[in-house]
Design a protein around this motif. Sequence first.
Motif, short mmCIF file in Angstrom:
data_model
loop_
_atom_site.label_atom_id
_atom_site.label_comp_id
_atom_site.label_asym_id
_atom_site.label_seq_id
_atom_site.Cartn_x
_atom_site.Cartn_y
_atom_site.Cartn_z
N PHE A 30 0.65 -0.98 -0.05
CA PHE A 30 -0.02 0.00 0.04
C PHE A 30 1.08 1.28 -0.13
CE2 PHE A 30 -3.00 3.08 1.02
CZ PHE A 30 -2.72 3.90 2.03
N LEU A 31 1.98 1.15 0.90
CA LEU A 31 2.77 2.30 1.02
C LEU A 31 3.61 2.64 -0.30
CD1 LEU A 31 3.48 4.24 3.47
CD2 LEU A 31 5.30 2.79 3.91
N MET A 32 4.36 1.39 -0.72
CA MET A 32 5.27 1.53 -1.70
C MET A 32 4.71 1.70 -3.31
SD MET A 32 7.91 2.19 0.07
CE MET A 32 8.49 1.57 1.74
N LYS A 33 3.53 0.91 -3.27
CA LYS A 33 3.15 1.05 -4.70
C LYS A 33 2.15 2.05 -4.91
CE LYS A 33 4.66 -2.66 -6.60
NZ LYS A 33 4.87 -3.87 -7.63
N LYS A 34 1.11 2.01 -3.99
CA LYS A 34 -0.05 2.98 -4.05
C LYS A 34 0.39 4.36 -3.60
CE LYS A 34 -4.95 3.82 -3.22
NZ LYS A 34 -4.55 5.26 -3.91
N ILE A 35 0.80 4.58 -2.55
CA ILE A 35 1.34 6.04 -2.16
C ILE A 35 2.49 6.33 -2.77
CG2 ILE A 35 2.00 7.38 -0.28
CD1 ILE A 35 -0.54 6.64 0.43
N LEU A 36 3.69 5.73 -2.97
CA LEU A 36 5.09 5.97 -3.32
C LEU A 36 5.04 6.16 -4.90
CD1 LEU A 36 7.73 7.22 -2.73
CD2 LEU A 36 8.62 4.66 -2.94
N ARG A 37 4.51 5.06 -5.49
CA ARG A 37 4.89 5.09 -7.05
C ARG A 37 3.57 5.72 -7.49
NH1 ARG A 37 10.25 4.05 -8.20
NH2 ARG A 37 10.84 2.33 -7.19
N GLU A 38 2.40 5.31 -7.34
CA GLU A 38 1.10 5.97 -8.02
C GLU A 38 0.88 7.16 -7.64
OE1 GLU A 38 -1.17 1.36 -7.87
OE2 GLU A 38 -2.11 3.42 -7.52
N GLU A 39 0.46 7.59 -6.47
CA GLU A 39 0.27 8.79 -5.95
C GLU A 39 1.21 9.99 -6.09
OE1 GLU A 39 -3.02 7.11 -2.68
OE2 GLU A 39 -2.19 8.95 -2.29
N PHE A 40 2.46 9.58 -5.39
CA PHE A 40 3.34 10.59 -5.33
C PHE A 40 4.38 10.64 -6.82
CE2 PHE A 40 4.24 10.36 -0.70
CZ PHE A 40 3.07 11.02 -0.32
N GLY A 41 4.10 9.60 -7.58
CA GLY A 41 4.64 9.43 -8.90
C GLY A 41 6.20 9.22 -8.86
N PHE A 42 6.76 8.65 -7.76
CA PHE A 42 8.04 8.45 -7.57
C PHE A 42 8.67 7.49 -8.66
CE2 PHE A 42 12.14 8.52 -5.97
CZ PHE A 42 12.46 7.22 -5.63
N GLN A 43 9.61 7.67 -9.45
CA GLN A 43 9.95 6.84 -10.58
C GLN A 43 11.53 6.43 -10.27
OE1 GLN A 43 9.23 8.43 -14.29
NE2 GLN A 43 7.08 8.71 -13.85
N GLY A 44 12.09 6.83 -9.20
CA GLY A 44 13.59 6.61 -8.96
C GLY A 44 13.73 5.28 -8.36
N VAL A 45 14.91 5.26 -7.37
CA VAL A 45 15.17 3.92 -6.92
C VAL A 45 14.86 3.86 -5.47
CG1 VAL A 45 17.10 2.59 -6.09
CG2 VAL A 45 17.18 3.56 -8.58
N LEU A 46 14.08 2.80 -5.17
CA LEU A 46 13.46 2.51 -3.92
C LEU A 46 14.79 1.77 -3.28
CD1 LEU A 46 11.68 2.84 -1.36
CD2 LEU A 46 10.45 1.09 -2.41
N ILE A 47 15.46 2.15 -2.13
CA ILE A 47 16.32 1.32 -1.29
C ILE A 47 16.04 0.99 -0.01
CG2 ILE A 47 17.70 3.35 -0.63
CD1 ILE A 47 20.35 1.78 -0.96
N SER A 48 16.27 -0.13 0.56
CA SER A 48 15.79 -0.62 1.82
C SER A 48 16.79 0.10 2.74
CB SER A 48 15.95 -2.07 1.97
OG SER A 48 17.24 -2.33 2.34
N ASP A 49 16.50 0.31 4.04
CA ASP A 49 17.39 0.62 5.00
C ASP A 49 18.24 -0.78 5.55
OD1 ASP A 49 17.03 2.91 7.88
OD2 ASP A 49 18.79 1.95 7.09
N TRP A 50 19.26 -0.25 6.02
CA TRP A 50 20.19 -1.40 6.42
C TRP A 50 19.69 -2.61 6.98
CZ3 TRP A 50 25.97 -0.60 6.68
CH2 TRP A 50 26.73 -1.94 7.16
N GLY A 51 19.51 -3.71 6.24
CA GLY A 51 18.94 -4.79 6.64
C GLY A 51 17.48 -4.95 6.90
N ALA A 52 16.83 -3.92 6.54
CA ALA A 52 15.33 -3.93 6.56
C ALA A 52 14.76 -5.04 5.89
CB ALA A 52 14.68 -2.66 6.15
N VAL A 53 15.19 -5.40 4.66
CA VAL A 53 14.34 -6.81 3.85
C VAL A 53 14.61 -8.01 4.94
CG1 VAL A 53 14.50 -8.16 1.94
CG2 VAL A 53 14.99 -5.69 1.55
N GLY A 54 15.64 -7.88 5.09
CA GLY A 54 15.85 -9.38 6.02
C GLY A 54 15.20 -9.14 7.54
N GLU A 55 15.05 -8.03 7.96
CA GLU A 55 14.24 -7.72 9.17
C GLU A 55 12.70 -8.19 9.19
OE1 GLU A 55 17.61 -4.80 10.90
OE2 GLU A 55 15.52 -4.11 10.67
N MET A 56 12.25 -8.29 8.07
CA MET A 56 11.03 -8.86 8.07
C MET A 56 10.54 -10.12 8.72
SD MET A 56 9.18 -7.23 4.46
CE MET A 56 10.75 -7.65 3.31
#
Length: 731
Positions: free
Chosen positions: A243-269
């Motif tokens: 919801f946050l990254m696709k609907k809000i960030l990409r669709e509503e905010f129109g961000f087309q750049g690079v989305l990088i995770s914070d340090w280790g945040a992918v694994g911390e899921m």
Amino acid sequence: MDKQALEALLNDMSTEEKVMQLVQISGSEYEADAEITGIERGQVKDNVKRLAGSTLGIWGSKRLRKIQEQYISEHPHHIPLMFMLDVIHGHKTVLPCPLGQGATFDPDAVRKGAELQAREAAADGVHATFSPMADLCRDARWGRIMESTGEDKLLNSRMSKAMVEGYQGDDLKDPTHVAACVKHFAAYGAAEGGRDYNNTELSEHTLREYYLRAYGEAIKKNPVMVMSSFNSINGIPATGNQFLMKKILREEFGFQGVLISDWGAVGEMINHGFAEDQKDAALKGMMAGVDIDMCSGCYSAYLEELVNEGAVSMEMLDEAVLRVLNMKNDLGLFEDPYRGLTMESGPVITKESRQLAREAVTASLVLLENKENTLPLRKEKLAFVGPYADTKRLQSSWAFSGEDENTVTVWEAASEVCEPELIKLAVGCTMLDQDAMTAREICHVDHWQEKNDELLAEAIHAAKWADTVIICLGEDIAQSGEATSKASLKLPMVQLRLLNEMKKTGKKIVTLIFTGRPLELKEVRELSDALMVCWLPGTEGGHGVVDVLMGKASPSGRLSVSFPYTVGQEPLHYDMYPTGRPKPENGPGPYTSRYLDCENGALYPFGYGLSYTTFEYTDAKLSAQTMSASDTITASVTVRNTGDRKGSATVQLYVRDVTGSRVRPIRELADFKKISLEPGAEEKVSFTISEEMLRFWTAEEKWASEEGKFRVWICDNSCDGIPLEFQLKNR
Ligand code: GLC
């Protein structure tokens, strides 16, 4: 490289090469002294080191050139490695911490500071900085409030935009600029209990109305990257939150750049209990659109397998990889992987950079008390005491590339301008109490009690000699920043003991507070004749502070965050809701929304600050009493310098939507202007109120203004002013 060539490159890459462009590894894989800003998980495999698309935490033109040469020669397609670094408020010349920069209420100055940071970092081989931090912060217990520009969505928006502009400039291929990264997306500052990395529970209304605003505004300036935050939002980790990254960030905010995770945040899921294992975490990161996995190892270990299994389509992988290749291409790295790395020696601090930093310090200082015009100081005997009186540790925990030895201490700066026989130095106490957690980590002191008794005696002796005592207190720099949440906002007991003993000498007391967060200052206020917040002022901290103490510069900072009576009020912010039982302005008001043992509001509110002169606000008016959606109203006031010294006023425009389909805050900042006036001079300051400024996230789940009554204050802090009124008629 043109678009076709990039796509041809992408199509020629192996799946492994593509995956590794989405992998960021620690700089410690290349340099032993890399700055580690996260939890390391052991050395990476050879193929990962050979092919990883980027690294972080190292700088230095000579060594990065050597790393790049080897990397490019070994890469099958000779794609350049990207170097990223946290340049948060300074690289060589360290500026005031962002919370202090917010207190300048001067976005243009902040932009210039970001330009300087970019110049210095780029000269050291850095391609991207992990800044601005656009997190809204209403809780002083959260140590990362230091890295923010405070509690207000408009101030944060303007400051974050200014930083993106300063870092990136107009042309990313210009080797004196670096890529910006808006972080931490999103609502990281709303951590429950002010405890770092904790969950955030926010209605969509609060998320959109307050916490997302500054990110959205900063993204309008086209930052190259956005960074996902560690926290979960309403139970879903940001890094896997579609919801946050696709609907809000990409669709509503129109961000087309690079989305990088914070340090280790992918694994911390996995720790969050949102992902089963590293493979599941990699899948959830990709499904949320996280392009680069910073240092968790999930993408490097499982993404190729996920693609081969079809769980992640090659199309999705290509999309992410193309964004990374575009980022490198926009920076001109394919044409010049060394990006103008001409300075063998790297950047040096110059007279000009010091002057810019010095002015940033004086503009950030917030004078909270000045009884009987104690400041500016006259020619008199001065005792400089306190753990901050002569320390070079004036940079924050996020200014690790700036060397302490370049910092000018308060004592050093005073020694430059005061006659030696008129000043004395006596540190007076240790920075921390003996049992302070931080003490055990950073500054153990043997024979702590005896040491402090000795220091105190010296300070009392110096104070008895002096006419005025300048006492420099505060939090150690290691007590704010990442993973530094605190349940207490009190100064260390050993510092309060020193302050009380100084007061007993009967001398004038000027208290300077060095801190990365609001602290409890009620007792300090009662013991001080003058009180000033200096934040963490950086390389030119001593010069900037002494310039103000001596009257060479007038304090012009205004609080970017509310200072509470007590931590029990946190989270505390000026733009609170009225409730159904608002506490009367003066008086307890039984059965109203109040504390039995404390005020509702701040000891020192957002936007507050004194000057060495006084200002009178008169003739506040609106150009009309009704406004339609297509109109605007001009709100104006005349500001006059009624004192005998030049000074800066920060004129603030606040608005309240009195009735809405959702409850609306008692006031919110709608605009601000910083003006400078000579003694006796006056200036008419005008603001334009547009319908767009009155929009909010309504009960119908959309951005809109609503007809009805509005109140307007044009004043000099969030608790001041006489309200004016107008009606909005949408038809
Ligand atoms: C840290 C911080 C983030 C920083 C990143 C890289 O954990 O949360 O602000 O940019 O890692 O250092």
